[in-house]
Design an enzyme around this catalytic site. Structure first.
Site, mmCIF file in Angstrom:
data_model
loop_
_atom_site.group_PDB
_atom_site.id
_atom_site.type_symbol
_atom_site.label_atom_id
_atom_site.label_comp_id
_atom_site.label_asym_id
_atom_site.label_seq_id
_atom_site.Cartn_x
_atom_site.Cartn_y
_atom_site.Cartn_z
ATOM 1 N N ARG A 286 0.858 -1.190 0.000
ATOM 2 C CA ARG A 286 0.000 0.000 0.000
ATOM 3 C C ARG A 286 0.889 1.233 0.000
ATOM 4 O O ARG A 286 1.492 1.579 1.005
ATOM 5 C CB ARG A 286 -0.930 -0.018 1.221
ATOM 6 C CG ARG A 286 -1.622 1.317 1.457
ATOM 7 C CD ARG A 286 -2.777 1.211 2.426
ATOM 8 N NE ARG A 286 -2.438 0.708 3.746
ATOM 9 C CZ ARG A 286 -1.875 1.433 4.720
ATOM 10 N NH1 ARG A 286 -1.538 2.694 4.510
ATOM 11 N NH2 ARG A 286 -1.640 0.897 5.905
ATOM 12 N N HIS A 290 -3.875 4.289 4.581
ATOM 13 C CA HIS A 290 -4.971 3.316 4.658
ATOM 14 C C HIS A 290 -6.250 3.949 4.134
ATOM 15 O O HIS A 290 -6.958 3.372 3.314
ATOM 16 C CB HIS A 290 -5.150 2.845 6.097
ATOM 17 C CG HIS A 290 -6.323 1.939 6.292
ATOM 18 N ND1 HIS A 290 -6.359 0.654 5.808
ATOM 19 C CD2 HIS A 290 -7.515 2.147 6.914
ATOM 20 C CE1 HIS A 290 -7.516 0.098 6.118
ATOM 21 N NE2 HIS A 290 -8.230 0.978 6.787
ATOM 22 N N TYR A 299 3.898 5.437 11.258
ATOM 23 C CA TYR A 299 4.217 4.040 11.565
ATOM 24 C C TYR A 299 5.106 3.348 10.540
ATOM 25 O O TYR A 299 5.428 2.177 10.703
ATOM 26 C CB TYR A 299 2.928 3.226 11.769
ATOM 27 C CG TYR A 299 1.929 3.301 10.621
ATOM 28 C CD1 TYR A 299 2.064 2.521 9.483
ATOM 29 C CD2 TYR A 299 0.826 4.150 10.699
ATOM 30 C CE1 TYR A 299 1.152 2.578 8.439
ATOM 31 C CE2 TYR A 299 -0.102 4.211 9.668
ATOM 32 C CZ TYR A 299 0.061 3.429 8.543
ATOM 33 O OH TYR A 299 -0.859 3.501 7.519
#
Length: 393
Positions: A286, A290, A299
């Site tokens: 990805r 998100h 993160y």
């Protein structure tokens, strides 16, 4: 706006009947140089590699069809970029980007037949494109002006599912039904690596295996379930989970559109032939957030993202097209113009969408009506009327 930039992995296959290796180690492209369990037909450099098991599923592909796959990925990425931009401008409430996952979605989507049935999550914009769903219908849901915007039975493409993993149960039940009807078709259910930890998915695996349901479970492992990496969810590669349920699992290079096309064709043929379910793990990445409410910089690091940008699925196919003389600059220039036109159409369509009826939320809550709903409707009407009264003062 440029339409190229972004994500893939390295080569072959493993069925549920063999253990295989534990798969790629580490993050950000730090993998084994030759992973025997990752199916790959096209390297990140755009070189075609042979595969004894899956070559036959793309052996007859024509230059025109290759250009079609490239066009699908480019236009899907452009549409996705426009949607992200529209959300940033306040035109959409939220958007779940597919950036980096175009090959997995286009390859698998183009492997389906018209009579197959697709059960998506909320990120399968490329699959929706392959099934003929107008992109603006997808945006209507994220704008809050419709409940999906398309008739699932017109395209055999179910409405987006927000509840994580539940669509796999729907897909399994539908597959069991068409098997009883004797239909010569298959079902494919999409979900992510995060959803693979849901109980609904495990239950779907159990029922599909016991009833030999004609369903393909297509897991797009983009390595991040929001902010949690895959290694915090499983001690083995996801495709190996199929072994415990008694059906094959295959890991495919999710940034290789040819490999995704071939493996999905194989799995769907198994399903239609009465051989039961298959788990396909498309190993991809990805590239974006998100959703537009997420900040991935909190993160994961830039080094990981940059490593995957070097394995971009669109650039990979372009390199192959150019090296094989299957596309010239005229084709790419025309596609860029088509991309710009799509972006313009999407922007104009979204901004022209009428607001929904504010009272529609009270409809169909109960089949025969309900006193509490009637009371809430009246309260909402009074609340809405207060704005008109305030304007008149």
């Amino acid at each position: 706006m440029t339409v190229e930039s972004t994500a893939a992995r390295t080569p072959r296959r493993s069925a549920g009947s063999k253990t295989g290796t534990t798969g790629p180690k580490g993050r950000g492209g730090a993998t084994k140089s030759a992973d025997p369990d990752l199916v790959q037909l096209l390297t990140p450099e755009g070189k075609r590699v042979k595969n004894a098991e899956y070559d036959k599923y793309v052996a007859g592909i024509t230059p025109e069809e290759l250009r079609g796959l490239y066009r699908d990925m480019v236009l899907t990425r452009r549409f996705d970029a426009e949607a992200t931009s529209l959300q940033r401008q306040g035109e959409l409430g939220l958007w779940a980007s597919l950036l980096g996952q175009e090959a997995a979605q286009i390859g698998s989507g183009r492997a389906t037949r018209e009579d197959d049935y697709v059960f998506p999550t909320y990120r399968e914009h490329g699959v929706a494109w392959c099934r003929g769903v107008d992109p603006t219908n997808l945006l209507g849901m994220f704008r809050g002006v419709n409940n999906g915007g398309w008739d699932p039975n017109s395209n055999n493409f179910q409405l987006y599912t927000i509840v994580i993993g539940s669509q796999t149960l729907h897909a399994t039940g539908y597959a069991m039904g068409i098997a009883k009807d004797g239909a010569d078709s298959a079902v494919i259910a999409y979900f992510g690596d995060g959803a693979s930890s849901q109980g609904d998915v495990a239950e779907s695996f159990t029922f599909s295996a016991v009833y030999n349901a004609p369903v393909v479970f297509f897991c797009q492992n983009n390595q991040w379930a929001i902010s949690e990496p895959t290694e915090r969810q499983t001690r083995v590669p996801l495709y190996q989970r199929a072994q415990g349920f008694g059906f094959p699992g295959v890991r495919v290079d999710g940034n290789d559109v040819l490999a995704c096309l071939a493996v999905t064709k194989w799995a769907l043929e198994r399903a239609r032939g009465g051989e039961g379910p298959t788990l396909v793990e498309a190993y991809t990445y990805r590239m974006g957030a998100h959703t537009t409410s997420d900040d991935p910089s909190r993160y994961r690091g830039d080094e990981e993202r940059l490593a995957w940008e070097a394995k971009d699925p669109i650039l990979r196919l372009r390199r192959y097209l150019e090296a094989s003389n299957h596309a010239d600059e005229g084709f790419f220039a025309e596609l860029e113009r088509e991309s710009e036109a799509l972006g313009k159409r999407v922007r104009e369509a979204v901004r022209a969408m009428p607001d929904p009826d504010h009272f529609a939320i009270f409809e169909n809550v109960y089949a025969d009506g309900h006193a509490l709903v009637d009371e809430e409707r009246a309260q909402f009407a009074a609340y809405q009327a207060s704005f008109a009264d305030a304007e008149g003062v």
